[in-house]
Design an enzyme around this catalytic site. Sequence first.
Site, PDB file in Angstrom:
ATOM      1  N   CYS A 122     -12.435   1.729 -14.673  1.00  0.00           N
ATOM      2  CA  CYS A 122     -12.734   3.006 -14.515  1.00  0.00           C
ATOM      3  C   CYS A 122     -11.648   4.415 -14.567  1.00  0.00           C
ATOM      4  O   CYS A 122     -11.501   4.343 -13.960  1.00  0.00           O
ATOM      5  CB  CYS A 122     -13.636   3.384 -13.848  1.00  0.00           C
ATOM      6  SG  CYS A 122     -14.974   4.904 -13.227  1.00  0.00           S
ATOM      7  N   CYS A 133     -24.165   3.685 -11.782  1.00  0.00           N
ATOM      8  CA  CYS A 133     -23.609   4.931 -12.034  1.00  0.00           C
ATOM      9  C   CYS A 133     -24.314   6.486 -11.934  1.00  0.00           C
ATOM     10  O   CYS A 133     -24.491   5.721 -13.783  1.00  0.00           O
ATOM     11  CB  CYS A 133     -22.792   4.519 -12.476  1.00  0.00           C
ATOM     12  SG  CYS A 133     -21.693   6.018 -13.261  1.00  0.00           S
ATOM     13  N   GLU A 135       0.717  -1.225  -0.183  1.00  0.00           N
ATOM     14  CA  GLU A 135       0.249   0.098   0.082  1.00  0.00           C
ATOM     15  C   GLU A 135       0.701   1.027   0.176  1.00  0.00           C
ATOM     16  O   GLU A 135       0.472   2.158  -0.413  1.00  0.00           O
ATOM     17  CB  GLU A 135      -0.602   0.236   1.103  1.00  0.00           C
ATOM     18  CG  GLU A 135      -1.809  -0.744   1.283  1.00  0.00           C
ATOM     19  CD  GLU A 135      -2.942  -0.724  -0.111  1.00  0.00           C
ATOM     20  OE1 GLU A 135      -3.310  -0.124  -0.891  1.00  0.00           O
ATOM     21  OE2 GLU A 135      -3.179  -1.799  -0.993  1.00  0.00           O
ATOM     22  N   CYS A 142     -17.148   1.726 -19.798  1.00  0.00           N
ATOM     23  CA  CYS A 142     -18.779   1.547 -19.136  1.00  0.00           C
ATOM     24  C   CYS A 142     -19.300   0.879 -19.588  1.00  0.00           C
ATOM     25  O   CYS A 142     -19.749   0.066 -19.012  1.00  0.00           O
ATOM     26  CB  CYS A 142     -19.354   3.040 -19.749  1.00  0.00           C
ATOM     27  SG  CYS A 142     -18.492   4.565 -18.823  1.00  0.00           S
ATOM     28  N   TYR A 170      -4.805   6.614   4.178  1.00  0.00           N
ATOM     29  CA  TYR A 170      -5.585   5.524   2.979  1.00  0.00           C
ATOM     30  C   TYR A 170      -5.083   4.413   3.531  1.00  0.00           C
ATOM     31  O   TYR A 170      -5.467   3.668   3.709  1.00  0.00           O
ATOM     32  CB  TYR A 170      -4.953   6.181   2.164  1.00  0.00           C
ATOM     33  CG  TYR A 170      -4.887   5.329   0.878  1.00  0.00           C
ATOM     34  CD1 TYR A 170      -5.729   4.937   0.558  1.00  0.00           C
ATOM     35  CD2 TYR A 170      -3.717   4.471   1.112  1.00  0.00           C
ATOM     36  CE1 TYR A 170      -5.775   3.548   0.001  1.00  0.00           C
ATOM     37  CE2 TYR A 170      -4.096   3.274  -0.024  1.00  0.00           C
ATOM     38  CZ  TYR A 170      -4.199   3.092  -0.750  1.00  0.00           C
ATOM     39  OH  TYR A 170      -4.646   1.603  -1.318  1.00  0.00           O
ATOM     40  N   ASP A 195      -8.806   6.387  -2.364  1.00  0.00           N
ATOM     41  CA  ASP A 195      -7.417   7.087  -2.590  1.00  0.00           C
ATOM     42  C   ASP A 195      -7.606   7.517  -4.503  1.00  0.00           C
ATOM     43  O   ASP A 195      -8.769   8.259  -3.968  1.00  0.00           O
ATOM     44  CB  ASP A 195      -6.192   5.381  -2.950  1.00  0.00           C
ATOM     45  CG  ASP A 195      -6.661   4.887  -3.780  1.00  0.00           C
ATOM     46  OD1 ASP A 195      -8.041   4.881  -4.676  1.00  0.00           O
ATOM     47  OD2 ASP A 195      -6.069   3.750  -4.595  1.00  0.00           O
ATOM     48  N   CYS A 221     -18.468  -2.474 -17.610  1.00  0.00           N
ATOM     49  CA  CYS A 221     -18.608  -1.905 -15.736  1.00  0.00           C
ATOM     50  C   CYS A 221     -19.792  -2.473 -14.773  1.00  0.00           C
ATOM     51  O   CYS A 221     -19.846  -2.753 -15.246  1.00  0.00           O
ATOM     52  CB  CYS A 221     -18.024  -0.614 -15.370  1.00  0.00           C
ATOM     53  SG  CYS A 221     -18.565   0.117 -13.875  1.00  0.00           S
TER      54      CYS A 221
HETATM   55 FE1  SF4 Z   1     -17.090   3.963 -14.538  1.00  0.00          FE
HETATM   56 FE2  SF4 Z   1     -19.593   4.703 -14.223  1.00  0.00          FE
HETATM   57 FE3  SF4 Z   1     -18.676   4.425 -16.594  1.00  0.00          FE
HETATM   58 FE4  SF4 Z   1     -19.074   2.227 -14.220  1.00  0.00          FE
HETATM   59  S1  SF4 Z   1     -20.446   3.211 -15.267  1.00  0.00           S
HETATM   60  S2  SF4 Z   1     -16.677   2.542 -15.675  1.00  0.00           S
HETATM   61  S3  SF4 Z   1     -18.248   3.915 -12.692  1.00  0.00           S
HETATM   62  S4  SF4 Z   1     -17.901   5.815 -15.212  1.00  0.00           S
END
Ligand code: SF4
Length: 410
Positions: free
Chosen positions: A208, A224, A52, A215, A136, A154, A218
């Site tokens: 992301c 989101c 870390e 996305c 953190y 972070d 994701c």
């Molecule tokens: Fe990032 Fe939202 Fe795209 Fe997922 S959907 S990669 S959280 S911007």
Amino acid sequence: APAPPPAPHLFSDPAEVKALRRDLLAWYDRCKRDLPWRTLIPALLPAVWVSEVMLQQTQVATVIDYYNRWMQRWPTLQALARASLEEVNELWAGLGYYSRGKRLQEAARKVVSELAGGMPRTAEDLQKLLPGVGRYTAGAIASISYGQPTGVVDGNVIRVLCRLRCIGADSSSPAVIDHLWDMANALVDRSRPGDFNQALMELGATVCVPKAPLCGQCPVKQHCRAQRRKLFGKAAPVPDVEDCGAGGCPLCPPATEPWDSSLGVTNFPRKAAKKQPRVAQTATCVLERRGCHGALEYLLVQRPSSGLLAGLWEFPSLPLPQDLQEEKQREALAQHLEAWLGQPVAAGDLRLIGEVVHIFSHIHQTYVVYSLPLDGDVTLDPASSPSRWVTEEEFHASAVSTAMKKVLGA
Ligand code: SF4
């Protein structure tokens, strides 16, 4: 008490929080990267701590080799506590932000000598009792090693959370940072906090990402709001929940820089303009001699034990005032070298090699590089700061910064 942030910037539906945890953890179990600090027993504390600390400000790909060498050399806190700063700096050489290694070792010493070898186990105690352990690192160790349900924030988490909840105010402002910590603490999975935190960071590092987030792949896209806003824009078929609507909201983008549809989800996060790095110039001299076996040797001197590049070795160097003429530079450097060598140095004998630029986090540093071959034996004054002659091979094994390696290269 301050008013709670407007609902669009919160996770206020418990069912959604539950679904987000489930989706993120399922993705992490399937897709997590195979990293050395994850193959060890997670509770093996130095592994989590060291990784870390190394990962702050440094890419995973760079850290892996340093991490493996570090853990091989100092697998336990006791071993690290016995190491010298010189050894720590040698291993850290090239990783940058050298105070991180130094503080890690100081903290290990404190655990061994003052806490009877017992690590504090909560984020609060870790931060309070160990030097160099910030919010953190404390959260990461407490959640990953000890299972405390505490969040982490972070750079990767900042990006993901700001996008999930359309937070467009300056992401380094106290209002945003406090809100993100509150959100991270509320979201963290109660039964798998370490995995959840790593999953959130992993999502920011691999999906992301800053410029072209994936996305479509994701696992949390349905949660989101930035993504929803990108898809539906102003013509949302559902009420535009992403618009905060609260005038003067401390978490929305400033009115002067509203949503830019060409940027899509990368409207978030936003940062205040970076401060320009300070410009600095330093004269440095590679002093060479023939060692007893005929090999070329270079003089290295040690930097002070605090401040920038503390305790690292370098060629004798002298910070220069701005725009000093070359002739004056030579004179000043010659005088500086005389103090090291204890013998006169003629400014005209210094050979100008060229300039080497190195960017430290906040300093744009130009080294004006000179060289000077020396004949005969040179006795260094033992009263001055530590100095030594090294071969090229020894130079590369020493605790020297990347900037000095560039200087030798020149
Ligand atoms: Fe990032 Fe939202 Fe795209 Fe997922 S959907 S990669 S959280 S911007």
